[in-house]
Motif scaffolding. Sequence first.
Motif, PDB file in Angstrom:
ATOM      1  N   VAL A 189       0.838  -1.199   0.000  1.00 59.67           N
ATOM      2  CA  VAL A 189       0.000   0.000   0.000  1.00 59.67           C
ATOM      3  C   VAL A 189       0.873   1.249   0.000  1.00 59.67           C
ATOM      4  N   ARG A 190       1.923   1.236   0.803  1.00 60.97           N
ATOM      5  CA  ARG A 190       2.841   2.383   0.870  1.00 60.97           C
ATOM      6  C   ARG A 190       3.471   2.640  -0.499  1.00 60.97           C
ATOM      7  N   ALA A 191       3.970   1.579  -1.141  1.00 59.04           N
ATOM      8  CA  ALA A 191       4.585   1.722  -2.461  1.00 59.04           C
ATOM      9  C   ALA A 191       3.572   2.190  -3.495  1.00 59.04           C
ATOM     10  N   ALA A 192       2.351   1.658  -3.437  1.00 60.28           N
ATOM     11  CA  ALA A 192       1.320   2.024  -4.401  1.00 60.28           C
ATOM     12  C   ALA A 192       0.899   3.482  -4.238  1.00 60.28           C
ATOM     13  N   GLU A 193       0.766   3.934  -3.014  1.00 64.35           N
ATOM     14  CA  GLU A 193       0.369   5.331  -2.786  1.00 64.35           C
ATOM     15  C   GLU A 193       1.455   6.288  -3.252  1.00 64.35           C
ATOM     16  N   ASN A 194       2.714   5.919  -3.080  1.00 61.14           N
ATOM     17  CA  ASN A 194       3.799   6.741  -3.603  1.00 61.14           C
ATOM     18  C   ASN A 194       3.762   6.808  -5.128  1.00 61.14           C
ATOM     19  N   ALA A 195       3.496   5.673  -5.779  1.00 59.20           N
ATOM     20  CA  ALA A 195       3.425   5.644  -7.238  1.00 59.20           C
ATOM     21  C   ALA A 195       2.271   6.504  -7.737  1.00 59.20           C
ATOM     22  N   ALA A 196       1.106   6.372  -7.099  1.00 55.07           N
ATOM     23  CA  ALA A 196      -0.040   7.185  -7.496  1.00 55.07           C
ATOM     24  C   ALA A 196       0.245   8.666  -7.253  1.00 55.07           C
ATOM     25  N   GLY A 197       0.931   8.984  -6.159  1.00 50.79           N
ATOM     26  CA  GLY A 197       1.293  10.369  -5.888  1.00 50.79           C
ATOM     27  C   GLY A 197       2.226  10.931  -6.942  1.00 50.79           C
ATOM     28  N   SER A 198       3.139  10.110  -7.452  1.00 47.07           N
ATOM     29  CA  SER A 198       4.020  10.545  -8.526  1.00 47.07           C
ATOM     30  C   SER A 198       3.217  10.912  -9.770  1.00 47.07           C
ATOM     31  N   LEU A 199       2.242  10.090 -10.095  1.00 50.56           N
ATOM     32  CA  LEU A 199       1.437  10.341 -11.287  1.00 50.56           C
ATOM     33  C   LEU A 199       0.572  11.598 -11.141  1.00 50.56           C
ATOM     34  N   GLU A 200       0.175  11.929  -9.935  1.00 52.53           N
ATOM     35  CA  GLU A 200      -0.609  13.138  -9.723  1.00 52.53           C
ATOM     36  C   GLU A 200       0.167  14.386 -10.138  1.00 52.53           C
ATOM     37  N   ALA A 201       1.491  14.340  -9.998  1.00 53.51           N
ATOM     38  CA  ALA A 201       2.319  15.506 -10.305  1.00 53.51           C
ATOM     39  C   ALA A 201       2.676  15.603 -11.783  1.00 53.51           C
TER      40      ALA A 201
ATOM     41  N   ILE B 210       7.492   3.470 -13.582  1.00 54.47           N
ATOM     42  CA  ILE B 210       7.588   3.719 -12.147  1.00 54.47           C
ATOM     43  C   ILE B 210       7.716   2.366 -11.458  1.00 54.47           C
ATOM     44  N   GLY B 211       8.733   2.222 -10.644  1.00 51.14           N
ATOM     45  CA  GLY B 211       8.936   0.936  -9.986  1.00 51.14           C
ATOM     46  C   GLY B 211       9.448   1.092  -8.566  1.00 51.14           C
ATOM     47  N   THR B 212       9.269   0.036  -7.788  1.00 50.68           N
ATOM     48  CA  THR B 212       9.846  -0.025  -6.449  1.00 50.68           C
ATOM     49  C   THR B 212      10.374  -1.435  -6.208  1.00 50.68           C
ATOM     50  N   LEU B 213      11.422  -1.516  -5.408  1.00 50.94           N
ATOM     51  CA  LEU B 213      11.951  -2.806  -4.988  1.00 50.94           C
ATOM     52  C   LEU B 213      12.606  -2.624  -3.626  1.00 50.94           C
ATOM     53  N   PHE B 214      12.756  -3.725  -2.904  1.00 52.94           N
ATOM     54  CA  PHE B 214      13.385  -3.646  -1.595  1.00 52.94           C
ATOM     55  C   PHE B 214      14.876  -3.387  -1.749  1.00 52.94           C
ATOM     56  N   GLY B 215      15.405  -2.553  -0.837  1.00 46.98           N
ATOM     57  CA  GLY B 215      16.812  -2.199  -0.867  1.00 46.98           C
ATOM     58  C   GLY B 215      17.622  -2.918   0.181  1.00 46.98           C
ATOM     59  N   ALA B 216      18.937  -2.651   0.175  1.00 43.54           N
ATOM     60  CA  ALA B 216      19.909  -3.427   0.936  1.00 43.54           C
ATOM     61  C   ALA B 216      19.680  -3.406   2.440  1.00 43.54           C
ATOM     62  N   GLY B 217      19.075  -2.352   2.969  1.00 44.71           N
ATOM     63  CA  GLY B 217      18.864  -2.282   4.409  1.00 44.71           C
ATOM     64  C   GLY B 217      17.692  -3.090   4.913  1.00 44.71           C
ATOM     65  N   THR B 218      16.918  -3.673   4.013  1.00 45.86           N
ATOM     66  CA  THR B 218      15.712  -4.400   4.389  1.00 45.86           C
ATOM     67  C   THR B 218      16.036  -5.632   5.237  1.00 45.86           C
ATOM     68  N   LEU B 219      15.369  -5.746   6.377  1.00 41.43           N
ATOM     69  CA  LEU B 219      15.477  -6.904   7.268  1.00 41.43           C
ATOM     70  C   LEU B 219      16.911  -7.157   7.732  1.00 41.43           C
ATOM     71  N   LYS B 220      17.678  -6.096   7.931  1.00 42.18           N
ATOM     72  CA  LYS B 220      19.067  -6.272   8.347  1.00 42.18           C
ATOM     73  C   LYS B 220      19.167  -6.945   9.714  1.00 42.18           C
ATOM     74  N   GLU B 221      18.218  -6.666  10.610  1.00 39.14           N
ATOM     75  CA  GLU B 221      18.246  -7.289  11.928  1.00 39.14           C
ATOM     76  C   GLU B 221      17.974  -8.791  11.835  1.00 39.14           C
TER      77      GLU B 221
END
Length: 302
Positions: A41-53, A144-155
Motif C-alpha cells: 500500500v505504501r509503495a502504491a500510494e507513492n506511485a499514485a502520488g508521482s502520477l498526480e504531479a 515507475i517501480g519499487t523494490l526492496f533495498g539493501a537495508g531491508t530486514l538487516k536485523e
Amino acid sequence: MTASPEASPANAPPRIFDARRREARLARAENRLSEADFLHVRAAENAAGSLEAILREFAVAVDLSAHPGPFARALAASDASGRVGEVVTPTSRAERAAPGAAALPLGEGSTDLIVSLLSLHWANDLPGALAQIRRALKPDGLFIGTLFGAGTLKELRAVLTEAELAERGGAQARVSPFADGYDGAALLQRAGFALPVSDVDRFTVRYPDLFALVRDLRAMGETNVLYGPIRPLSRAVIARAARLYAERHGDADGRIPATFEIIHLAGWKPHESQQKPLARGSAKVRLADALGVKEMTGEESD
C-alpha cells in the motif's frame, strides 16, 4: 557455510532465485496479503502520488507488480485516475514470480505507462528485466517501480546467521540479497532509460516478536526463495534467533524493530522532445520533489 548462486549457461546471469519456489510463495499469499499489505500500500500510494504531479495522459497502462491490487486501488483514489487509462495486468503468476526471465507479453513500443511495485528484487537479471520494460514503452513512456533495498530486514539477517552458526556450526543464506539504493538511477540508465531518478524510503516497523514478523513476510509472499536446497531451520535455531533479536534490538516494552528500505525508481523511454540531462553532479532536486511524492521517514507501528 553460506549458499552461493549457481552458475547458469554461458552469458546468462547467475541463478540466485528459484522461480518455482517464488511462484508457490505468491500463490499461498494471495488470500493472506490483506493481513500484511502495508508495504505494498505504501509503495502504491507513492506511485499514485508521482502520477498526480505529472500532468499528462497515459492511455495504455500496465501493472507488473507481484500483487497488482494495491496500485489499482491507490490510483482509483488519486487525482491521477482520470488521466490513466484502464490498468491491465497481462502477466501470469509465473511471470510475476520471475521478472525478466521470459519475454514480456507486450509489443515493443506499445505502452504509455508501466508500473512494477515490490517485484523486481526477485529478478535474477535486474538490468535485463528493466530493459524489457523500456522496450515495451512508447517513446516518452514512463516507468515507475519499487523494490526492496539493501537495508531491508538487516536485523533478521544478522540474528538468523548468528543463531544458525551457534547451533549448527555453519549458516545458510536465509534473507535475499537486495540492491543498493544508491544504484537505482544507474540501473535505469544501464537499461536505456532517459532522465532516471531514484530515491530511498527507509522506515522501521515494530513487532511483538520474531514470529509476528515472519507471519507478515509469509502473508506477503516474501520468505526465502533463494535457489538450491534449503535446509529447514530447527526449533533450536529459531528459538535462539528470537532470543538474540529481543536481546540485541528489543525495546523496553519487549517489541522488536524490523527495518525496511524501499527503492523508488522512475525513468522515461527516450524521445527527442525530452530535456537534456544536467551535467553530472549538478542536480538540485530530489526525486520526492521532482515527482511530487510525499517523503516518508521515521518509524511506523504494525
